[in-house]
Design an enzyme around this catalytic site. Sequence first.
Site, PDB file in Angstrom:
ATOM      1  N   MET A   1       0.841  -1.196   0.000  1.00  0.00           N
ATOM      2  CA  MET A   1       0.000   0.000   0.000  1.00  0.00           C
ATOM      3  C   MET A   1       0.880   1.252   0.000  1.00  0.00           C
ATOM      4  O   MET A   1       0.400   2.350   0.307  1.00  0.00           O
ATOM      5  CB  MET A   1      -0.932  -0.004   1.214  1.00  0.00           C
ATOM      6  CG  MET A   1      -1.894  -1.193   1.187  1.00  0.00           C
ATOM      7  SD  MET A   1      -3.397  -0.904   2.125  1.00  0.00           S
ATOM      8  CE  MET A   1      -2.747  -0.653   3.753  1.00  0.00           C
TER       9      MET A   1
ATOM     10  N   HIS B   1       9.371  -3.258   3.328  1.00  0.00           N
ATOM     11  CA  HIS B   1       9.023  -3.419   1.907  1.00  0.00           C
ATOM     12  C   HIS B   1      10.287  -3.650   1.069  1.00  0.00           C
ATOM     13  O   HIS B   1      10.281  -4.460   0.133  1.00  0.00           O
ATOM     14  CB  HIS B   1       8.309  -2.171   1.387  1.00  0.00           C
ATOM     15  CG  HIS B   1       7.007  -1.864   2.063  1.00  0.00           C
ATOM     16  ND1 HIS B   1       6.807  -0.736   2.814  1.00  0.00           N
ATOM     17  CD2 HIS B   1       5.828  -2.540   2.081  1.00  0.00           C
ATOM     18  CE1 HIS B   1       5.557  -0.719   3.272  1.00  0.00           C
ATOM     19  NE2 HIS B   1       4.954  -1.799   2.844  1.00  0.00           N
TER      20      HIS B   1
ATOM     21  N   GLY C   1       4.899 -10.424   3.760  1.00  0.00           N
ATOM     22  CA  GLY C   1       5.659 -10.344   5.006  1.00  0.00           C
ATOM     23  C   GLY C   1       5.025 -11.137   6.134  1.00  0.00           C
ATOM     24  O   GLY C   1       3.795 -11.203   6.256  1.00  0.00           O
TER      25      GLY C   1
HETATM   26  P1  AMP Z   1       1.508  -2.965   3.498  1.00  0.00           P
HETATM   27  O1  AMP Z   1       2.073  -1.924   2.580  1.00  0.00           O
HETATM   28  O2  AMP Z   1       1.561  -2.579   4.941  1.00  0.00           O
HETATM   29  O3  AMP Z   1       0.178  -3.491   3.037  1.00  0.00           O
HETATM   30  O4  AMP Z   1       2.506  -4.205   3.412  1.00  0.00           O
HETATM   31  C1  AMP Z   1       2.869  -4.755   2.163  1.00  0.00           C
HETATM   32  C2  AMP Z   1       3.651  -6.020   2.405  1.00  0.00           C
HETATM   33  O5  AMP Z   1       4.809  -5.719   3.183  1.00  0.00           O
HETATM   34  C3  AMP Z   1       2.873  -7.089   3.191  1.00  0.00           C
HETATM   35  O6  AMP Z   1       3.183  -8.365   2.660  1.00  0.00           O
HETATM   36  C4  AMP Z   1       3.412  -6.932   4.595  1.00  0.00           C
HETATM   37  O7  AMP Z   1       3.341  -8.112   5.349  1.00  0.00           O
HETATM   38  C5  AMP Z   1       4.847  -6.574   4.308  1.00  0.00           C
HETATM   39  N1  AMP Z   1       5.461  -5.872   5.438  1.00  0.00           N
HETATM   40  C6  AMP Z   1       5.016  -4.757   6.052  1.00  0.00           C
HETATM   41  N2  AMP Z   1       5.822  -4.436   7.089  1.00  0.00           N
HETATM   42  C7  AMP Z   1       6.794  -5.369   7.127  1.00  0.00           C
HETATM   43  C8  AMP Z   1       7.922  -5.605   7.969  1.00  0.00           C
HETATM   44  N3  AMP Z   1       8.219  -4.809   8.985  1.00  0.00           N
HETATM   45  N4  AMP Z   1       8.709  -6.671   7.705  1.00  0.00           N
HETATM   46  C9  AMP Z   1       8.419  -7.514   6.670  1.00  0.00           C
HETATM   47  N5  AMP Z   1       7.365  -7.342   5.846  1.00  0.00           N
HETATM   48  C10 AMP Z   1       6.565  -6.304   6.069  1.00  0.00           C
END
Ligand code: AMP
Length: 277
Positions: free
Chosen positions: A27, A34, A147
Amino acid sequence: MKIIETVRDAHAYVARSRSRRVLVPTMGALHRGHLELIRIAREAAGADGEVAVSIFVNPLQFEPGADYERYPRPQNVDEELCAEAGVDLLFRPFPNEMYSDDRSVAVVESSLAKVLEGESRPGHFDGVCTVVTKLFHLLAPHAAVFGEKDFQQLAIIRRMVRDLNFAIDIIAAPTVREPDGLACSSRNQYLSDDERRQAPILRAALIEAAQSGERSAEALVRHVRERIEAAPAARIDYVALVDSETLEPRDAVEPKSLLALAVFFGKTRLIDNIILP
Ligand code: AMP
């Protein structure tokens, strides 16, 4: 780096492309977590393959009254970070590209999505499954990286891929953390200085519980709750011991048990988890 903002261009691109493609759905408001997913995607794609990142703040996965409007959207910084990280394709659809006003089809996972996050955020995983399905169709990846910070999401996507026969490998990426243990998150920037100072208690409490040698869910959950309740800004949503694949509650630690939590600091809701030894 190629940037695509419409469904039509995505279809045209995929129809022409012959590369092995690995997708990282996000997002935006990109952080080191990321970037680690992007690094893992590059490894999985190989030198001749391509890494695709999608940035889309998906309205469907925000409950009414949640932070959809104020969710950070630093478009230029994100674009630069992707270019620097060697991303080949950035898919950044305009919101009206993704959903018709009279849309009436969704993807619903009806078991794992009922507990933990699903209980606190009704409809959230319907939004996640629907948008991830659309991204899988639009970008036709061979693999996709998710993640472990969002452990339940990962489990639900694996189930969806299995049950709907997507020919896409799901790759799990370990949680990336700040030096003090707080899991990197786009939402950390909402925290006040005081809340930010207290937030590492989540990780500390999970590690202490894991190392305590306690085996019963009741004792583990109590341990975590007591530690977190000592932080004045924290308000616990849930702390639970579950199986890491089925997400069914566990009374005691078994192989692959997951201790997961969600805690509010002010209006900001943070999640974290640990797999128990
Ligand atoms: P988001 O932008 O928050 O929807 O996350 C996008 C992807 O990044 C998802 O697969 C999350 O699980 C992963 N993600 C977000 N924060 C972390 C983190 N601290 N460590 C590893 N992966 C992450």
